[in-house]
Design a protein around this motif. Structure first.
Motif, short mmCIF file in Angstrom:
data_model
loop_
_atom_site.label_atom_id
_atom_site.label_comp_id
_atom_site.label_asym_id
_atom_site.label_seq_id
_atom_site.Cartn_x
_atom_site.Cartn_y
_atom_site.Cartn_z
N TYR A 260 -34.11 -124.56 1.14
CA TYR A 260 -33.41 -125.17 0.00
C TYR A 260 -33.31 -126.70 0.16
O TYR A 260 -33.45 -127.24 1.26
CB TYR A 260 -31.97 -124.60 -0.09
N ALA A 261 -33.01 -127.37 -0.96
CA ALA A 261 -32.74 -128.82 -0.88
C ALA A 261 -31.86 -129.25 -2.03
O ALA A 261 -31.94 -128.69 -3.13
CB ALA A 261 -34.05 -129.60 -0.94
N PHE A 262 -31.03 -130.22 -1.78
CA PHE A 262 -30.41 -130.98 -2.87
C PHE A 262 -31.40 -132.08 -3.23
O PHE A 262 -32.03 -132.66 -2.34
CB PHE A 262 -29.10 -131.62 -2.40
N LEU A 263 -31.50 -132.37 -4.52
CA LEU A 263 -32.41 -133.42 -4.95
C LEU A 263 -31.95 -134.77 -4.41
O LEU A 263 -30.76 -135.04 -4.38
CB LEU A 263 -32.43 -133.52 -6.47
N ASP A 264 -32.89 -135.59 -3.99
CA ASP A 264 -32.59 -137.01 -3.77
C ASP A 264 -32.95 -137.70 -5.09
O ASP A 264 -32.14 -137.71 -6.00
CB ASP A 264 -33.39 -137.54 -2.58
N ASP A 265 -34.19 -138.22 -5.21
CA ASP A 265 -34.61 -138.77 -6.50
C ASP A 265 -34.69 -137.63 -7.52
O ASP A 265 -35.03 -136.51 -7.15
CB ASP A 265 -36.01 -139.40 -6.38
N TRP A 470 -38.50 -141.97 5.93
CA TRP A 470 -38.95 -140.79 6.68
C TRP A 470 -38.29 -139.50 6.16
O TRP A 470 -38.82 -138.41 6.31
CB TRP A 470 -38.68 -140.94 8.19
N GLY A 471 -37.12 -139.66 5.52
CA GLY A 471 -36.36 -138.46 5.12
C GLY A 471 -36.53 -138.09 3.67
O GLY A 471 -35.85 -137.21 3.17
N LYS A 472 -37.46 -138.76 2.97
CA LYS A 472 -37.54 -138.56 1.52
C LYS A 472 -38.09 -137.19 1.13
O LYS A 472 -37.50 -136.50 0.33
CB LYS A 472 -38.38 -139.65 0.86
N GLU A 473 -39.21 -136.83 1.70
CA GLU A 473 -39.75 -135.51 1.31
C GLU A 473 -40.09 -134.74 2.57
O GLU A 473 -41.25 -134.48 2.87
CB GLU A 473 -40.92 -135.67 0.35
N LEU A 474 -39.07 -134.35 3.28
CA LEU A 474 -39.27 -133.57 4.50
C LEU A 474 -39.84 -132.22 4.11
O LEU A 474 -39.39 -131.61 3.15
CB LEU A 474 -37.92 -133.36 5.21
N GLU A 475 -40.80 -131.75 4.89
CA GLU A 475 -41.34 -130.42 4.60
C GLU A 475 -40.56 -129.40 5.39
O GLU A 475 -40.56 -129.42 6.63
CB GLU A 475 -42.83 -130.39 4.98
N ILE A 476 -39.84 -128.56 4.66
CA ILE A 476 -39.00 -127.58 5.33
C ILE A 476 -39.77 -126.26 5.38
O ILE A 476 -40.14 -125.70 4.35
CB ILE A 476 -37.65 -127.41 4.61
N SER A 477 -39.98 -125.81 6.60
CA SER A 477 -40.77 -124.60 6.79
C SER A 477 -39.96 -123.37 6.42
O SER A 477 -38.74 -123.33 6.55
CB SER A 477 -41.18 -124.53 8.25
#
Ligand code: AMP
Ligand code: MG
Length: 480
Positions: A260-265, A470-477
């Motif tokens: 999951y992620a909360f949106l940044d941009d 570096w933290g903008k679009e981390l790929e979460i496995s």
């Protein structure tokens, strides 16, 4: 405190007894004190050693009655009958003082008959993400499972690389998923499906059980609760990422936290799940997928309801979601009354954020301070297309002029609907990096900030910063 085991005893043919398998040098590193109190659990469970013993000593009520549940699920649109608690165990149910029933479920507890070829474990990384994610949503007012405690260890398990194993005690009304009902329907075990419904009416849908058509009432409740939950995800910028029907709770709560992620941009078509290149579970697909999943669930109601009845109930989904979403967005934009301009103002604001790739949470928080009559250009300066912004601000000013709220009232209300702190992926990653070195201090600090997401607490300022590059679009496995 009352500990019960109604699912394990009443539905013993739907579970398998499994003992939790302790990890090497297991230690409790976080206890959710307020949840412990809310559930009415014994005070001595606040002691880390006592809680550890409760979870793993062979003769405690939790360890003695632990069971794995069987379920199936539609994964990425395809039916999979071979699912179940492969790495989690239902330990017990607690009935809190208000009569509400809560499951205590240990995630990462070792292999079960449903583990297939996997190890039955969870990595520290995903355990931290689930703990923080579920608590963050809860404190934003978004229905979610919760986390009671986190158990770290020195045991290494292999994913893409060697990682530390950990466990989490998850708390929610029940662990009944859409996939439980689907499984007994599609495997044509209709007697077991009936018992599952009987159980649900007795313990979880009591109000529906007394209605003229209990099955219609239950499906309606699930449809509406799911719609409300997803409306809140959309309003606060939450992307679940794996909306398979085995990850959908019948209580309309956010459940099974993966990538999951909360949106940044603000990118409406954002995909947080690296294993979902087609974007089936992208941010703006969530409302549609919610309905798809409810359609899949409603198959299990076909022995009890006609097609016309089911269709009628599913038609309540969209208006429920839109009403809830509209109300929250109005509150976020400080629009007090129903006004013909509201949808234009909200949609244009969102479109400006999307077009200029601006930070969703940060811009809404800055909007709280914006007064179109003041001449202050702080918000305007964030946009490249200023003429477009000016037009929008003009319409906002005209609309606000017709509201009763004073400026101060409006600002205060908006601050209560636009969080300052959300769980950004880069923050979770910083916590994980430290925790993997044995340092949980940042975990506790971030958790404290996420518990008061709307507060203006200077101590928490560092958690409201947008992501560094570096933290903008981390790929979460997905492998967790
Ligand atoms: P999830 O992707 O966590 O929703 O899990 C999908 C299915 O795979 C469920 O039946 C899980 O119990 C099972 N599963 C996931 N990870 C593991 C694991 N490490 N060991 C055993 N089963 C697992
Ligand atoms: Mg799952």
């Amino acid at each position: 405190m009352i500990l019960e085991h109604s699912y394990a005893t009443d539905l013993s043919e739907l579970v398998t007894k499994v003992k939790p398998q302790v990890l090497k040098n297991a230690r409790v590193v976080s206890i959710n004190q307020s949840l412990l109190t809310q559930l009415g659990l014994p005070e001595d469970w606040q002691c880390k050693q006592t809680l550890l013993e409760q979870l793993f000593s062979a003769n405690t009520p939790l360890a003695q009655h632990a069971v794995a549940q069987k379920y199936g699920g539609h994964q990425f649109g395809h039916w999979n009958p071979d699912l179940g608690d492969g790495r989690g165990l239902l330990l017990s149910e607690v009935v809190s003082r208000d009569g509400q029933r809560w499951d205590l479920h240990l995630k990462g507890a070792g292999q079960t008959p449903y583990s297939r070829f996997a190890d039955g474990r969870a990595v520290l990384r995903s355990t931290i993400r689930e703990y923080l994610g579920s608590e963050a949503l809860f404190h934003l007012g978004i229905p979610s499972s919760r986390a009671l405690c986190l158990v770290a260890s020195d045991e290494l398990i292999y994913r893409e690389k060697s990682e530390m194993a950990a466990m989490l005690v998850r708390v929610c009304q029940s662990h009944l998923r859409f996939g439980h009902f689907e499984y007994y329907y599609h495997s044509r075990q209709l007697d077991k499906l009936q018992r599952l419904f009987d159980y649900s009416f007795e313990y979880h849908f009591q109000a529906c059980a007394t209605m003229a058509n209990p099955y219609a009432a239950m499906l309606t409740k699930i449809v509406k609760d799911t719609a409300v939950m997803i409306a809140k995800w959309q309003a606060y910028g939450f992307n679940h990422g794996v909306m398979n029907t085995d990850n959908m709770s019948i209580h309309g709560i956010t459940f099974d936290f993966g990538p999951y992620a909360f949106l940044d941009d603000f990118k409406p078509n954002f995909i947080c799940n690296h294993s979902d290149p087609q974007g089936r579970y992208s941010f703006d697909s969530q409302p549609g997928i919610g309905l798809w999943n409810l359609n899949a669930l409603s198959q299990a109601f076909t022995p009890y309801l006609s097609k016309a009845e089911i269709t009628g109930i599913l038609q309540e989904y969209e208006p429920t979601l839109l009403t809830e979403y509209g109300q929250i967005m109005r509150a976020k934009c400080g629009l007090e009354i129903n006004h013909a301009n509201n949808s234009v103002l909200i949609n244009e604001w969102l479109d400006m954020l999307a077009t200029e790739n601006l930070d969703y949470t940060l811009l809404f928080r800055q909007l709280c301070e914006f007064d179109p009559a003041s001449g202050d250009t702080t918000l305007r300066d964030r946009f490249i297309d200023r003429p477009r912004f000016d037009q929008w601000a003009l319409l906002l000013g005209q609309t606000l002029a017709q509201q009763q709220w004073s400026k101060a009232e409006r600002r205060l209300s908006m601050l209560g609907h636009n969080p300052k702190v959300i769980l950004r992926n880069y923050l979770a990653q910083q916590v994980i990096d430290k925790a993997e070195q044995g340092d949980f201090s940042l975990f506790h600090e971030l958790l404290a900030a996420l518990s008061l997401p709307f507060a203006d607490n200077p101590q928490h300022d560092r958690f409201s910063a947008p992501p560094p590059d570096w933290g903008k679009e981390l790929e979460i496995s997905c492998s967790s």
